[in-house]
Design a protein around this motif. Sequence first.
Motif, PDB file in Angstrom:
ATOM      1  N   LYS A   1      46.289  38.725  44.413  1.00 30.04           N
ATOM      2  CA  LYS A   1      45.219  38.991  43.374  1.00 30.04           C
ATOM      3  C   LYS A   1      44.214  39.611  44.120  1.00 30.04           C
ATOM      4  O   LYS A   1      43.589  39.042  44.942  1.00 30.04           O
ATOM      5  CB  LYS A   1      44.688  38.271  42.336  1.00 30.04           C
ATOM      6  CG  LYS A   1      43.761  38.580  41.244  1.00 30.04           C
ATOM      7  CD  LYS A   1      43.416  37.974  40.157  1.00 30.04           C
ATOM      8  CE  LYS A   1      44.472  37.003  39.385  1.00 30.04           C
ATOM      9  NZ  LYS A   1      43.937  36.128  38.498  1.00 30.04           N
TER      10      LYS A   1
ATOM     11  N   LYS B   1      39.848  41.412  43.840  1.00 30.42           N
ATOM     12  CA  LYS B   1      38.625  41.620  43.034  1.00 30.42           C
ATOM     13  C   LYS B   1      38.204  43.281  43.291  1.00 30.42           C
ATOM     14  O   LYS B   1      38.260  43.810  44.257  1.00 30.42           O
ATOM     15  CB  LYS B   1      37.453  40.625  43.443  1.00 30.42           C
ATOM     16  CG  LYS B   1      36.487  40.507  42.509  1.00 30.42           C
ATOM     17  CD  LYS B   1      35.701  39.317  42.784  1.00 30.42           C
ATOM     18  CE  LYS B   1      34.774  39.208  41.650  1.00 30.42           C
ATOM     19  NZ  LYS B   1      34.111  37.715  41.978  1.00 30.42           N
TER      20      LYS B   1
ATOM     21  N   ARG C   1      43.644  42.732  34.506  1.00 33.06           N
ATOM     22  CA  ARG C   1      43.233  41.113  34.743  1.00 33.06           C
ATOM     23  C   ARG C   1      44.027  40.048  34.022  1.00 33.06           C
ATOM     24  O   ARG C   1      44.667  39.321  34.672  1.00 33.06           O
ATOM     25  CB  ARG C   1      41.834  40.588  34.270  1.00 33.06           C
ATOM     26  CG  ARG C   1      41.200  39.446  34.428  1.00 33.06           C
ATOM     27  CD  ARG C   1      39.947  39.070  33.424  1.00 33.06           C
ATOM     28  NE  ARG C   1      40.426  38.963  32.256  1.00 33.06           N
ATOM     29  CZ  ARG C   1      41.070  37.849  31.600  1.00 33.06           C
ATOM     30  NH1 ARG C   1      41.360  36.816  32.272  1.00 33.06           N
ATOM     31  NH2 ARG C   1      41.182  37.849  30.366  1.00 33.06           N
TER      32      ARG C   1
ATOM     33  N   ASP D   1      40.971  40.247  39.511  1.00 26.25           N
ATOM     34  CA  ASP D   1      39.738  39.918  38.970  1.00 26.25           C
ATOM     35  C   ASP D   1      38.662  40.948  38.884  1.00 26.25           C
ATOM     36  O   ASP D   1      38.791  41.783  39.922  1.00 26.25           O
ATOM     37  CB  ASP D   1      38.935  38.522  39.460  1.00 26.25           C
ATOM     38  CG  ASP D   1      40.080  37.464  39.203  1.00 26.25           C
ATOM     39  OD1 ASP D   1      40.589  37.357  38.381  1.00 26.25           O
ATOM     40  OD2 ASP D   1      40.274  36.536  40.139  1.00 26.25           O
TER      41      ASP D   1
ATOM     42  N   GLU E   1      35.206  35.553  31.138  1.00 33.20           N
ATOM     43  CA  GLU E   1      36.186  35.759  32.163  1.00 33.20           C
ATOM     44  C   GLU E   1      35.888  36.595  33.316  1.00 33.20           C
ATOM     45  O   GLU E   1      36.547  36.510  34.206  1.00 33.20           O
ATOM     46  CB  GLU E   1      37.579  36.349  31.604  1.00 33.20           C
ATOM     47  CG  GLU E   1      38.163  35.553  30.496  1.00 33.20           C
ATOM     48  CD  GLU E   1      38.931  34.359  31.077  1.00 33.20           C
ATOM     49  OE1 GLU E   1      39.053  34.031  32.071  1.00 33.20           O
ATOM     50  OE2 GLU E   1      39.033  33.274  30.191  1.00 33.20           O
ATOM     51  N   TYR E   2      34.692  37.136  33.234  1.00 28.86           N
ATOM     52  CA  TYR E   2      34.315  37.995  34.303  1.00 28.86           C
ATOM     53  C   TYR E   2      32.927  37.712  35.001  1.00 28.86           C
ATOM     54  O   TYR E   2      32.215  37.080  34.395  1.00 28.86           O
ATOM     55  CB  TYR E   2      33.920  39.387  33.856  1.00 28.86           C
ATOM     56  CG  TYR E   2      35.455  40.008  33.287  1.00 28.86           C
ATOM     57  CD1 TYR E   2      36.190  40.867  34.145  1.00 28.86           C
ATOM     58  CD2 TYR E   2      35.686  39.957  31.900  1.00 28.86           C
ATOM     59  CE1 TYR E   2      37.381  41.511  33.698  1.00 28.86           C
ATOM     60  CE2 TYR E   2      36.963  40.470  31.773  1.00 28.86           C
ATOM     61  CZ  TYR E   2      37.811  41.443  32.464  1.00 28.86           C
ATOM     62  OH  TYR E   2      38.785  41.767  32.087  1.00 28.86           O
ATOM     63  N   GLU E   3      32.594  38.077  36.192  1.00 28.29           N
ATOM     64  CA  GLU E   3      31.520  37.944  36.878  1.00 28.29           C
ATOM     65  C   GLU E   3      30.643  39.265  36.338  1.00 28.29           C
ATOM     66  O   GLU E   3      31.511  40.188  36.564  1.00 28.29           O
ATOM     67  CB  GLU E   3      31.547  37.685  38.324  1.00 28.29           C
ATOM     68  CG  GLU E   3      30.306  37.631  38.979  1.00 28.29           C
ATOM     69  CD  GLU E   3      30.383  37.606  40.571  1.00 28.29           C
ATOM     70  OE1 GLU E   3      29.497  37.746  41.614  1.00 28.29           O
ATOM     71  OE2 GLU E   3      31.757  37.582  41.048  1.00 28.29           O
TER      72      GLU E   3
END
Length: 309
Positions: free
Chosen positions: A20, A22, A41, A47, A70-72
């Motif tokens: 995975k 980002k 995602r 991510d 679930e996210y930054e």
Amino acid sequence: MGEKLQNFKEMEEMVLRQGKQKIAVAAAQSEEVLIAVEYARKKGIVDALLIGDCQKIEEICQRNGILLSEYETEEVEEPQAAAIRAVAAVKEGRAQLLMKGLLETGDFLKAVLNKETGIRSEKRLCSVVAIESQAISRLLVLADVGTNIAPDLDIKKSILENCMEVAQAMGIDRPKAAVLCAHEHVKEKDMPVTIQAALLSKMNERGQYGKPGIVEGPISMDIAVSPHAAKIKKFQGKIKGDADILLVPDLEAGNILIKGLMYLTNDIRVAGVGMGAKVPVILTSRGDDHDTKYYSIVLSSLISQFIQV
């Protein structure tokens, strides 16, 4: 070299077998972008770091059942500033992919190509698309559809090298590139682009490309994709309806071709990627649906993993 991918489903399966990554999204307050990112995602492909107007991002998430937790996230209201922060995230190693949200392509690319703070490389940036069509049993690579307006010989060579990298990421060991013109013969006075096409073909024969492949030009669209047309026209070149890459003469031709295919037919799917920066750049049109944006994430992830290998 990996397996040759025939369609987007196989591409998705290949990416799911990889690690995975980002993705940094600039001006993430776009409904279609957020839906695409959320799907990627949930699939386990990426991510994401969402940079933009967090209030608008949250409103979109609530409408679409997306859990923002679930996210930054990073609050940057002004779109151009969000692009700068997203590029910085990639440069700092906080993300491996970069995606354009709700902002102008020109403003986004200014951040990407900034000499001091951007992620430009020695290569020429260009917009490449992968096309899945029911008319043929393979994926096609097409460029340039959105970056270089009237590319000269050197720029076209760089675009071809980028396209070959995309094709090789899709498992095509020695891609066949068709330099498209309206005619398959050199016509110096009436069609000067046919001269460029012939030169690109000759340069490839002499090993002047950084990537292995076959380059044929000038060649018409029908001969490039139809074995029947190549046979009827008795074309003697190395590509006879089996092109993997289509290089258009200029941006107008590429833009009209891809949008014509997308809006006038219902049997194709498209994924786009900006090649030539230090990482794949997802700069799909604001008018593209989330399906196109999702497969653009998949394609970019595939390329990113291929470059790392």
